[in-house]
Every structure is written in C-alpha cells, then in structure tokens.
Design an enzyme around this catalytic site. Structure first.
Site, PDB file in Angstrom:
ATOM      1  CD  GLU A 189     -20.720  -5.138  23.193  1.00 26.88           C
ATOM      2  OE1 GLU A 189     -20.551  -6.166  22.513  1.00 26.88           O
ATOM      3  OE2 GLU A 189     -19.805  -4.377  23.528  1.00 26.88           O
ATOM      4  CB  CYS A 224     -25.618 -13.247  20.558  1.00 26.50           C
ATOM      5  SG  CYS A 224     -24.261 -13.552  21.675  1.00 26.50           S
ATOM      6  CB  CYS A 245     -18.059 -11.506  32.788  1.00 28.75           C
ATOM      7  SG  CYS A 245     -17.941 -13.275  33.188  1.00 28.75           S
ATOM      8  CB  CYS A 261     -11.903 -15.809  29.877  1.00 27.46           C
ATOM      9  SG  CYS A 261     -13.031 -16.906  30.764  1.00 27.46           S
ATOM     10  CB  CYS A 297     -13.394 -12.868  27.303  1.00 27.63           C
ATOM     11  SG  CYS A 297     -15.081 -12.257  27.388  1.00 27.63           S
ATOM     12  CB  CYS A 300     -20.191 -10.136  23.724  1.00 31.04           C
ATOM     13  SG  CYS A 300     -21.757  -9.926  22.883  1.00 31.04           S
TER      14      CYS A 300
HETATM   15  N1  SAH Z   1     -19.712 -16.646  29.890  1.00 31.64           N
HETATM   16  C1  SAH Z   1     -20.173 -17.620  28.974  1.00 31.64           C
HETATM   17  C2  SAH Z   1     -20.991 -17.068  27.840  1.00 31.64           C
HETATM   18  C3  SAH Z   1     -20.540 -15.776  27.226  1.00 31.64           C
HETATM   19  S1  SAH Z   1     -19.048 -15.859  26.298  1.00 31.64           S
HETATM   20  C4  SAH Z   1     -19.032 -18.463  28.482  1.00 31.64           C
HETATM   21  O1  SAH Z   1     -17.881 -18.097  28.719  1.00 31.64           O
HETATM   22  O2  SAH Z   1     -19.278 -19.495  27.890  1.00 31.64           O
HETATM   23  C5  SAH Z   1     -19.575 -16.748  24.839  1.00 31.64           C
HETATM   24  C6  SAH Z   1     -18.445 -17.450  24.108  1.00 31.64           C
HETATM   25  O3  SAH Z   1     -17.587 -16.485  23.483  1.00 31.64           O
HETATM   26  C7  SAH Z   1     -17.574 -18.293  25.023  1.00 31.64           C
HETATM   27  O4  SAH Z   1     -17.283 -19.540  24.472  1.00 31.64           O
HETATM   28  C8  SAH Z   1     -16.348 -17.434  25.119  1.00 31.64           C
HETATM   29  O5  SAH Z   1     -15.234 -18.154  25.526  1.00 31.64           O
HETATM   30  C9  SAH Z   1     -16.262 -16.872  23.715  1.00 31.64           C
HETATM   31  N2  SAH Z   1     -15.342 -15.730  23.577  1.00 31.64           N
HETATM   32  C10 SAH Z   1     -14.953 -14.841  24.508  1.00 31.64           C
HETATM   33  N3  SAH Z   1     -14.074 -13.949  23.989  1.00 31.64           N
HETATM   34  C11 SAH Z   1     -13.899 -14.301  22.706  1.00 31.64           C
HETATM   35  C12 SAH Z   1     -13.105 -13.784  21.648  1.00 31.64           C
HETATM   36  N4  SAH Z   1     -12.312 -12.726  21.810  1.00 31.64           N
HETATM   37  N5  SAH Z   1     -13.161 -14.407  20.443  1.00 31.64           N
HETATM   38  C13 SAH Z   1     -13.960 -15.477  20.249  1.00 31.64           C
HETATM   39  N6  SAH Z   1     -14.741 -16.004  21.217  1.00 31.64           N
HETATM   40  C14 SAH Z   1     -14.704 -15.432  22.423  1.00 31.64           C
HETATM   41 FE1  SF4 Z   2     -17.007 -14.191  31.319  1.00 33.19          FE
HETATM   42 FE2  SF4 Z   2     -15.974 -13.783  28.925  1.00 33.19          FE
HETATM   43 FE3  SF4 Z   2     -15.078 -15.811  30.403  1.00 33.19          FE
HETATM   44 FE4  SF4 Z   2     -17.561 -15.924  29.337  1.00 33.19          FE
HETATM   45  S1  SF4 Z   2     -15.627 -15.861  28.233  1.00 33.19           S
HETATM   46  S2  SF4 Z   2     -16.955 -16.401  31.460  1.00 33.19           S
HETATM   47  S3  SF4 Z   2     -18.137 -13.735  29.440  1.00 33.19           S
HETATM   48  S4  SF4 Z   2     -14.889 -13.643  30.911  1.00 33.19           S
END
Ligand code: SAH
Ligand code: SF4
Length: 383
Positions: free
Chosen positions: A106, A125, A132, A136, A139, A369
C-alpha cells in the site's frame, strides 16, 4: 512433464534491469557496460524524474535504437494498481499495488492545504517491505508477517506514481479559492508497510536516488524514516551523509508495557533505544520525533504520560512527541476520547516535552497501512 532444459541465455534475456533502482553513476556504468555513451544517463534521469515519463518511447532525445534497446533490457518500476481509494474530502488517496511477483503493498498520498506561513504539502507514505517481521500488536501489517524486502526501485516507484498523478491533475483544497494548486511531491515518510531499517541498504539507496540533484531533487529534510527501534541501524543512520528526519515508534515508556505491544522491545529495550537516540542527537544535532500511538485503557492515562515525560525530559528540546490516536484494526484497540488526549498532552507539556497530535485522516479509507490489503485479501478469498 516437460524435460526441456531452460537455456541460460533465455532466462537472462527475461531479467530486465529496473532503472528506478539505479543511482546516476550506476546508470552511467550500466550504459557503458552495454557500449552506450554515459551521458545518456543524465538524459534518462531527466526524463524519469523531471518529466516523469513512464515509457521509453517518450524519451525523444535518445536515438530510436537506444529507446528500443531500453525497452528490451530495462524497465521503469512496473507495478499494477489493484485498488485505489480517495477519502471523501480527497485529501487522502491510497493505492494497493501489485508487485511483479504478485505481492501486494500500500502507498498513500496525503494532501495538506497551506496554513498561515507554511505552504501546501503533498506527502507520500511509502512502503519499504511487503509485510513486516516485527509483529506489533496494534498494526495490521504486523499481523500479516513478513513476505520480503522491497527493492530500491519499488520504493522509488511509489513516489513517482503519485508525482505523475499530481503533475497531471494538480490539487487544491476545496473551499480555499485562490490557493495555488500543488503539482509536486513535497515530502515522503517511510511509514507505510514494513520496517525501513530492516531493509537498510535498499531504503538508503532509494532515498539517495530521490535526493539526486540530477533527478527528483527531494531534500533530505523532506524525508522521514520511521523505525520500530532497531538500535544498530539507528547508530548507522546517524553516520550517513544523507541527513533525513528520524521518527521512533515508542508507544510505551516502560519495558513491561512496550514488550507487550512491541515484541522488538525484548531485543532492544528502552535503555538501549534511548541511548542510541541520544547519540543520534549528539552526532547530528537534529530533533527526533517519538511516535506514540494512543491505545485507550492501555497506554493513555496521565500516569503513562508522566512516565513518558520522565523518559524524554533528558533529551530536552531534541525530543518531540507525536500522539497518534490508534486507527482501529482487527485487533481490539480503540482510540481514547478527546478529553483523555488533552490530559495526556498536558502532562507532557508539564514535563517540558513538546508534542502534537496527529490529525485523524482517511479513516473512511482504512488509513493505517496494511488495512486495505487485509480487506482486499479477505474479499478475494470470499470470491
Ligand atoms: N515499521 C515502522 C514504519 C511503519 S509503521 C515503524 O513501526 O515505525 C508507521 C507508524 O504507524 C508507526 O509509528 C506505527 O507504530 C504506526 N501504526 C501502526 N499501526 C497503527 C494503527 N493501527 N494506528 C495508528 N498508527 C499505527
Ligand atoms: Fe512493522 Fe507495523 Fe510494527 Fe512498524 S508498526 S514495525 S510496520 S509491525
């Protein structure tokens, strides 16, 4: 079953070089290896990044024979848009892209009208991996698991896609008559799918290509790398000549809580992460943004804010917190209400920690995303 051997020359013929993955010197070298003049590289760069063409035949100052040859031996980041969504206010546009091996990623374009002194912005973005590996819990991408790294060309291609779109149809905010339409990309944030610093070399290569003064000319100050907190890579990044902005996904101020939502914390706990950030600040003199996804009832109380304030206070004006109300995914998290967010931020201010709240946008098109791909794949399974 066929026993026909596949001739090596046949397979190499099929493998085209993605020109979007080459720096200018690499493109010069690539041409010289094929007996072509190296000055053609600058011309090609100009077509790709200034004129934004997606077709070799449009490169009219190249000899016809070279255009034909490029068509045979090279490509310009081939990707197919599988689905495209525009938010109701048309300030957020998201595409689901299919890569050459069928993987889905995406990319999002976020448009901001001019506010006061600051001019309009168009921010892409960008995804850096399909899936990934860091899992997390809040996410959507993290819940998919890891497919593969994106190549530098696949990262660059996402930016060009939106750059072409804006060039063809400049955007101006509805209800703001007289504001100059924006026709180019002003910023990129590596906050799409994937962990950029897990794909370090390809990501840095893509950023160098986009930064090139002979090409797209996007300034390093207009690029932001967001990381889950990979300590050795943060240290490496601080030594790069390309000084991009750094954002750290913090999301909790104690190891116990952070390890619950971010498994990576067990490998790189807060003490090590903060030390790396402090060294990054000392080496670069630059501010670091700490992203803090607010999860109602999990990490959003005034007590959590105190812990965060205490953790970041030593970084003084070099730390900025970006509070992000979580975008609900299939996981059971909810964003806090406005009052809880205000209270959280006030405690941070009391600790002298500068902070802002990310305006919610694009909720109607599944902004976080990974959500669009998840939805798309669910629908595909049902078909
Ligand atoms: N992997 C990297 C970059 C991609 S995620 C990272 O984790 O920083 C980009 C941002 O979106 C990160 O701060 C992540 O924690 C946040 N993010 C992930 N899932 C989310 C959600 N459901 N709502 C809001 N932010 C989210
Ligand atoms: Fe990976 Fe999502 Fe955690 Fe970023 S927030 S490191 S994309 S699992």
């Amino acid at each position: 079953m066929s026993t026909q051997p596949v001739l090596k020359s046949d397979t190499t013929k099929l493998k085209k070089t993605d020109l979007l993955g080459l720096t200018l010197p690499e493109m010069q070298q690539w041409l010289v290896e094929r007996g072509e003049a190296s000055f053609r590289a600058k011309q090609i760069y100009n077509w790709l990044y200034q004129h934004l063409v997606a077709d070799f035949q449009a490169m009219t100052n190249l000899p016809q024979a070279l255009r034909d040859r490029l068509e045979q031996e090279a490509s310009i980041g081939p990707m197919i848009a599988r689905s495209e969504l525009h938010s109701k206010d048309d300030r957020t546009r998201k595409v689901l892209l299919e890569l050459s091996d069928g993987r889905l990623i995406e990319s999002v374009l976020m448009l901001y009208p001019p506010i006061g002194e600051s001019s309009a912005r168009a921010t892409v973005c960008v995804s850096t991996q399909a899936g990934c590996a860091f899992g997390c819990t809040f996410c959507a991408t993290g819940q998919m698991g890891f497919d593969r790294h994106l190549s530098a060309g696949e990262i660059v291609a996402q930016v060009l896609l939106f750059a072409r779109e804006l060039r063809a149809a400049p955007w101006s905010a509805r209800g703001l008559p007289g504001s100059t339409p924006i026709d180019h990309i002003t910023n990129i944030v590596l906050m799409g799918m994937g962990e950029p610093l897990h794909n370090y070399n390809n990501v840095l290569q893509a950023l160098r290509i986009l930064n090139s003064p002979d090409g797209f000319t996007l300034g390093a100050r207009h690029m932001t790398v967001s990381t889950v907190g990979l300590v050795p890579a943060i240290r490496k990044l601080s030594e790069e000549p390309l000084q991009v902005n750094l954002a750290i996904s913090l999301h909790a101020a104690t190891d116990e809580l952070r390890s619950q939502t971010m498994p990576v914390n067990r490998k790189y706990p807060l003490k090590e992460l903060l030390a790396a950030c402090q060294d990054y600040i000392a080496a670069t003199g630059r501010q670091v943004t700490f992203e803090y996804v607010l999860l109602a009832g999990v990490n959003d109380t005034p007590e959590h804010a105190h812990q965060l304030g205490e953790l970041l206070a030593p970084l003084r004006q070099f730390a900025h917190v970006n509070c992000i109300p979580v975008n609900a995914t299939s996981a059971d998290y909810r964003p806090p209400g406005g009052e809880a967010i205000r209270a959280f931020r006030n405690v941070l201010f009391e600790h002298g920690v500068s902070n802002s709240v990310r305006a919610e946008r694009g909720d109607d098109i599944a902004a976080a995303c990974g959500q669009l791909r998840t939805r798309f794949e669910r629908n595909r399974k049902q078909e």
